[in-house]
Design an enzyme around this catalytic site. Structure first.
Site: not given
Length: 551
Positions: A45, A113, A149
């Site tokens: 990430e 994200k 994540c």
């Protein structure tokens, strides 16, 4: 249709702000992946910027430069495997935490994200916009889903990807270490594998960034949660992960499974890596510290293991209250570690300051003021040495003492970095014993006993007055630390302390010290504008996470 798929997992250590350096690391990993006939080379990430960037990534000049670096990387990797890399992304005037898939000389696909963490060290809700729930991207004829994540900790992103055709999940992470974190990660990823029936590949970065440490430990699970591959913790490394298509879908071939050390070793290595990277990434080559008791002894050991003995200076700064035993112990630690050490008495300086203040203090009894003069004089002298020699001063206050105000602002809290700021005193004692009994190849310091037992076992004392003991001012450390654990780490109450068997008056005294010391530290911070009422009402975060010592 291909029956095999190879991913080069690049568990690497980026530097926040070093766009060109991070891109060079990515290119090197891609070249190794190409040599290994990989179909995809994957990085963690926000790799191009380093992580956690905090407000830096919000600056248009910075995130535009990061995206331009990725575009240049796409052109450089046009002939060979696809490259997946974490990066900021701007779309319709919104800033996203993205995972970009580079192939054919361009940014071919992107994942944005969706779940933005907003707790502990993360403030992504303020920094980024939330991306939509999206589908998989293609590499060749294989469809891959990449929750980023935090997205991997929520079932909706993975389920959406599975429903829209993802054949396995590759999850890039910037997940910092805390004790027991690996078990938490495994539990979440097993849940994703079971829920979706897909293989799950968890790729984490490694390295220190300020007071965050990313421990790597990347791993891969087959459906139903069986571990197929485990990469080491704390080491930069690449691994080739192979999947094969079966009648039941893709399955990960068994790979190497690195040994995961116990919590004591992981904690110690976290402190070593955090200091090594903090120094290296800020350009400091050498460190110094005041050496006296057990806290400074373990900091000295950490510094030597991180930097090498030739890059660490220890200074003994005795006053008339410093015992001969303490001086002998400190010298023994310095010699065992092989560091440079200096002897700088402070008695004359203390007397000069006392004489200067005598007219103002006439008629008043000596008290904590005179004790703190000693600590602050030591801080002044150590900072002077830091300035003169270009060596970073290390702070040596443990979590117990800092939490209850038993550490002196502008004295022993002076310094650029504190490796033990999250170790309670009882943990300091045990960490010393662990280091004496253990040595690893990642330690630059010597094997064997480096902290003599007397340093660990004698009653702790600040030695700022005759016959002083820490227990004169504080509960014994086992009791203090257990109460602090309830009040700070568990965010508990006095009632919780009593339920755990502690005396109510002792617990209330610790609570009082905790909040008063925290309030004073806030008020001493540059630009502080915090009233007592606001301080007492502001309970949004755990108390110790709100203050970063002046390091």
């Amino acid at each position: 249709m291909a029956d095999s798929f190879r991913i080069t997992l690049a568990q690497l250590n980026p530097t926040v702000g070093d766009l060109a350096g991070n891109a060079a690391k990515a290119l090197s990993a891609w070249q190794e992946g190409r040599a290994a006939d990989a179909d995809l080379v994957a990085l963690p990430e926000m790799f191009i910027t380093g992580y956690n960037t905090q407000d830096l990534v919000m600056k248009p000049a910075f995130h535009q430069a990061a995206i331009a670096e990725v575009e240049a990387l796409a052109k450089a990797t046009a002939e060979g495997p696809a490259l997946a890399i974490g990066s900021p992304w701007v779309e319709d005037g919104k800033l996203y935490n993205a995972y970009l898939i580079l192939k054919g000389g361009k940014i071919a696909s992107k994942c944005l994200k969706h779940h933005l963490p907003n707790e502990t060290v993360f403030d992504e809700v303020r920094i980024f916009d939330a991306g939509p729930l999206g589908g998989p991207y293609s590499v060749g004829n294989t469809r891959i889903g990449s929750p980023i994540c935090e997205d991997g900790w929520h079932e909706d992103v993975a389920e959406t990807l599975e429903e829209t055709g993802a054949e396995f999940l590759l999850i890039p992470n910037g997940s910092p270490y805390y004790r027991g974190k690996m078990e938490t990660r495994i539990n979440h990823m097993v849940a994703r594998a079971v829920e979706t029936g897909l293989p799950v590949i968890y790729l984490n970065m490694v390295g220190g960034q300020d007071d965050q440490v990313f421990d790597g430990g990347s791993f891969a699970l087959n459906p139903h949660g069986a571990l197929a591959l485990q990469m080491p913790v704390f080491d930069e490394c690449l691994a080739q992960l192979d999947l094969e298509r079966t009648a039941d879908g893709w399955r990960i071939k068994e790979g190497e499974k690195a040994h995961l050390p116990d919590a004591w070793e992981q904690d110690y290595r976290t402190m070593v890596l955090s200091l090594r990277d903090y120094m290296g990434k800020t350009g400091f080559k050498k460190a110094l510290l005041g050496l006296s008791g057990v806290d400074s002894a373990i900091v000295a050991a950490i510094a030597v293991d991180a930097l090498g003995a030739e890059n660490v200076r220890c200074v003994m700064l005795p006053s008339e209250y410093t015992s001969k035993e303490s001086l002998e112990d400190a010298e023994a630690v310095a010699k065992a570690l092989g560091v440079n050490y200096d002897y700088v008495p402070i008695s004359e300086g203390r007397e000069a300051i006392t004489n200067t203040l005598a007219p103002l203090f006439a008629g008043r009894d000596a008290d904590l003021t005179e004790e703190n003069i000693q600590s602050r004089l030591r801080g002044l002298l150590l900072m002077a040495m830091s300035n003169k020699f270009g060596e970073m001063l290390l702070t040596t206050g443990n979590k117990s003492e800092v939490a209850v105000g038993y550490a002196t602002i502008y004295g022993d809290m002076n310094g650029g970095y504190n490796p033990i700021k999250d170790l309670y005193k009882t943990r300091v004692f045990e960490t010393c014993r662990w280091r004496n009994a253990n040595h690893r190849d990642w330690m630059m310091g010597p094997e064997g006993e480096v902290i003599r037992p007397n340093v660990i076992d004698k009653p702790p004392s600040a030695e700022l007055r005759e016959d002083q003991k820490d227990s004169d001012s504080l509960p014994d450390y086992p009791e203090l630390d257990a109460i602090l654990d309830i009040l700070v780490d568990q965010e508990g109450s006095i009632a919780d302390c009593v339920a755990a068997g502690f005396d109510r008056d002792v617990a209330k005294r610790v609570e009082h010290l905790l909040y008063i010391s925290e309030y004073k530290r806030f008020q001493s911070a540059p630009g502080a504008r915090l009233t007592k009422r606001a301080f007492w009402l502001d309970r949004r975060y755990p108390i110790v996470n709100r203050w970063r010592d002046p390091s």
